[in-house]
Scaffold this motif. Structure first.
Motif, PDB file in Angstrom:
ATOM      1  N   SER A 207     -25.459  30.239   5.746  1.00  0.00           N
ATOM      2  CA  SER A 207     -24.487  30.373   6.836  1.00  0.00           C
ATOM      3  C   SER A 207     -23.708  29.079   7.042  1.00  0.00           C
ATOM      4  O   SER A 207     -22.479  29.097   7.166  1.00  0.00           O
ATOM      5  N   ASP A 225     -15.308  36.594   3.086  1.00  0.00           N
ATOM      6  CA  ASP A 225     -15.880  37.875   3.525  1.00  0.00           C
ATOM      7  C   ASP A 225     -16.996  38.327   2.589  1.00  0.00           C
ATOM      8  O   ASP A 225     -18.030  38.842   3.041  1.00  0.00           O
ATOM      9  N   TRP A 228     -19.944  36.247   3.295  1.00  0.00           N
ATOM     10  CA  TRP A 228     -20.538  36.651   4.574  1.00  0.00           C
ATOM     11  C   TRP A 228     -21.421  37.885   4.382  1.00  0.00           C
ATOM     12  O   TRP A 228     -22.505  37.976   4.969  1.00  0.00           O
ATOM     13  N   LEU A 232     -25.311  38.232   5.207  1.00  0.00           N
ATOM     14  CA  LEU A 232     -25.799  39.293   6.092  1.00  0.00           C
ATOM     15  C   LEU A 232     -26.975  40.029   5.465  1.00  0.00           C
ATOM     16  O   LEU A 232     -27.990  40.297   6.130  1.00  0.00           O
ATOM     17  N   PHE A 276     -25.350  31.586  12.069  1.00  0.00           N
ATOM     18  CA  PHE A 276     -24.794  32.856  11.592  1.00  0.00           C
ATOM     19  C   PHE A 276     -23.683  33.328  12.530  1.00  0.00           C
ATOM     20  O   PHE A 276     -22.687  33.904  12.088  1.00  0.00           O
ATOM     21  N   THR A 280     -19.882  33.895  11.342  1.00  0.00           N
ATOM     22  CA  THR A 280     -19.196  35.172  11.597  1.00  0.00           C
ATOM     23  C   THR A 280     -17.863  34.925  12.301  1.00  0.00           C
ATOM     24  O   THR A 280     -16.837  35.514  11.942  1.00  0.00           O
ATOM     25  N   ILE A 284     -14.094  35.717  10.798  1.00  0.00           N
ATOM     26  CA  ILE A 284     -13.100  36.529  11.515  1.00  0.00           C
ATOM     27  C   ILE A 284     -11.762  35.802  11.542  1.00  0.00           C
ATOM     28  O   ILE A 284     -10.706  36.400  11.324  1.00  0.00           O
ATOM     29  N   ASP A 294     -13.682  42.720   8.676  1.00  0.00           N
ATOM     30  CA  ASP A 294     -13.305  42.044   9.910  1.00  0.00           C
ATOM     31  C   ASP A 294     -13.695  42.881  11.122  1.00  0.00           C
ATOM     32  O   ASP A 294     -14.174  42.353  12.128  1.00  0.00           O
ATOM     33  N   GLN A 297     -17.367  42.505  11.633  1.00  0.00           N
ATOM     34  CA  GLN A 297     -17.668  41.180  12.164  1.00  0.00           C
ATOM     35  C   GLN A 297     -17.341  41.084  13.653  1.00  0.00           C
ATOM     36  O   GLN A 297     -18.125  40.533  14.433  1.00  0.00           O
ATOM     37  N   LEU A 301     -20.168  40.279  16.506  1.00  0.00           N
ATOM     38  CA  LEU A 301     -20.151  38.941  17.092  1.00  0.00           C
ATOM     39  C   LEU A 301     -20.781  38.883  18.494  1.00  0.00           C
ATOM     40  O   LEU A 301     -21.663  38.041  18.735  1.00  0.00           O
TER      41      LEU A 301
END
Length: 327
Positions: A207, A225, A228, A232, A276, A280, A284, A294, A297, A301
């Motif tokens: 992260s 992305d 990410w 995740l 994290f 995130t 975004i 997006d 995310q 969030l």
């Protein structure tokens, strides 16, 4: 000489990353961010003062830096300073000129640790010493420096930030190989007692790497992305193991001893969840509006924010109940 647990800098990391990230989800907390920052700075001086005093003891220095596992705790010292500096920049930008010398000294200190980390990794590979997530603090420390330098200098030193990120990734890969060898290829461990709190750094270190890439514009929006999504998946995988471990510990030791007995390594979970959230939020910012990822995310969030707040309140409660404050 035992003045303070060497891992106590994780407390600054955990609270600092909350103020830097998830606190913005809560209006009341965000409005008091300047006061909370001052309180964190006071805690920072107390903890780091004790750490510095402890380092004046020659016997402690020798035993600490010669231990191929414990030496990686110093990565938390680096990251704690970097996070504290980032919080101060955000809340009190007018003191940025005072933060730059601190950031430089922190950077030089990390450079002095590089050969120690390399030698320690070699020792761990040779001696097959049981390894856990603390080795990944070598990567966390480096990526925290990247984020701080970008905050202070922008991306004008992009070649340097890329090199620093690559070194961090090499340390991460080296650490994960050792952790994988222990938990996947060996049978001399059990989930209840040998899976450590610091193993959540497996996703936390990724992260912070993602945040460094987003802040330094190292990767495009699409690659951020994709990165990410990988984080995740790993995040979910590690936390499923953590939940399973928690259930087994409650069954074996009860709630009090199994879940709510204090250990300084528990702060690593607060830091990794908080990081994290920051990753995130950064993803975004980089993503194209209305993009599928997006949308996911944006939906996640606030949920992550509440989880980070809940975990922080829980950890602070455990900390105070144990009477372990500043120990």
């Amino acid at each position: 000489m035992k003045v303070i647990n060497p891992a106590a800098a994780a407390i600054v990391m955990a609270i600092g990353i909350f103020l830097f990230g998830a606190s913005k989800e809560f209006k009341i907390i965000n409005q008091s961010a300047d006061i909370l920052t001052v309180l964190l700075l006071l805690l920072f001086f107390i903890i780091y003062g004790k750490l510095a005093w402890q380092l004046t003891d020659r016997t402690f220095r020798q035993s600490f830096f010669r231990n191929p596992m414990n030496v990686f705790v110093s990565g938390a010292w680096i990251a704690g300073i970097a996070v504290m500096c980032n919080v101060l920049i955000e809340q009190f930008s007018f003191i940025e000129h005072m933060i730059k010398p601190v950031a430089f000294i922190n950077f030089v200190f990390y450079l002095s640790l590089l050969p120690v980390y390399i030698i320690s990794f070699v020792k761990l590979y040779q001696k097959r010493i049981p390894v856990h997530g603390v080795v990944l603090l070598s990567a966390v420390g480096m990526q925290s420096l990247v984020i701080l330098w970008v905050q202070l200098l922008g991306t004008s030193y992009s070649w340097m930030t890329v090199l620093m990120q690559l070194i961090g990734l090499v340390f991460y890969a080296s650490g994960v190989l050792l952790i994988g060898e222990r938990y996947l290829l060996r049978e001399d461990w059990n989930l209840i007692d040998d899976w450590t709190n610091t193993n959540c750094i497996v996703h936390g270190a990724l992260s912070i790497t993602g945040v460094a890439c987003a802040y330094a514009d190292t990767l495009s929006a699409g690659l951020i992305d994709a990165f990410w999504l990988i984080v995740l998946i790993i995040f979910i995988g590690i936390e499923v193991i953590e939940i399973t471990r928690a259930k087994k510990r409650v069954a074996a030791y009860g709630f009090s001893k199994g879940l709510f007995s204090y250990h300084v390594t528990q702060w690593s979970r607060n830091f990794t969840f908080g990081m994290f959230f920051v990753f995130t939020a950064a993803a975004i910012t980089k993503s194209a509006p209305a993009h599928t990822i997006d949308t996911i995310q944006v939906a996640l969030l606030p949920i992550i924010g509440w989880v980070v707040l809940f975990l922080l309140i829980t950890q602070l409660t455990i900390w105070f109940r144990a009477g372990a404050v500043l120990k």
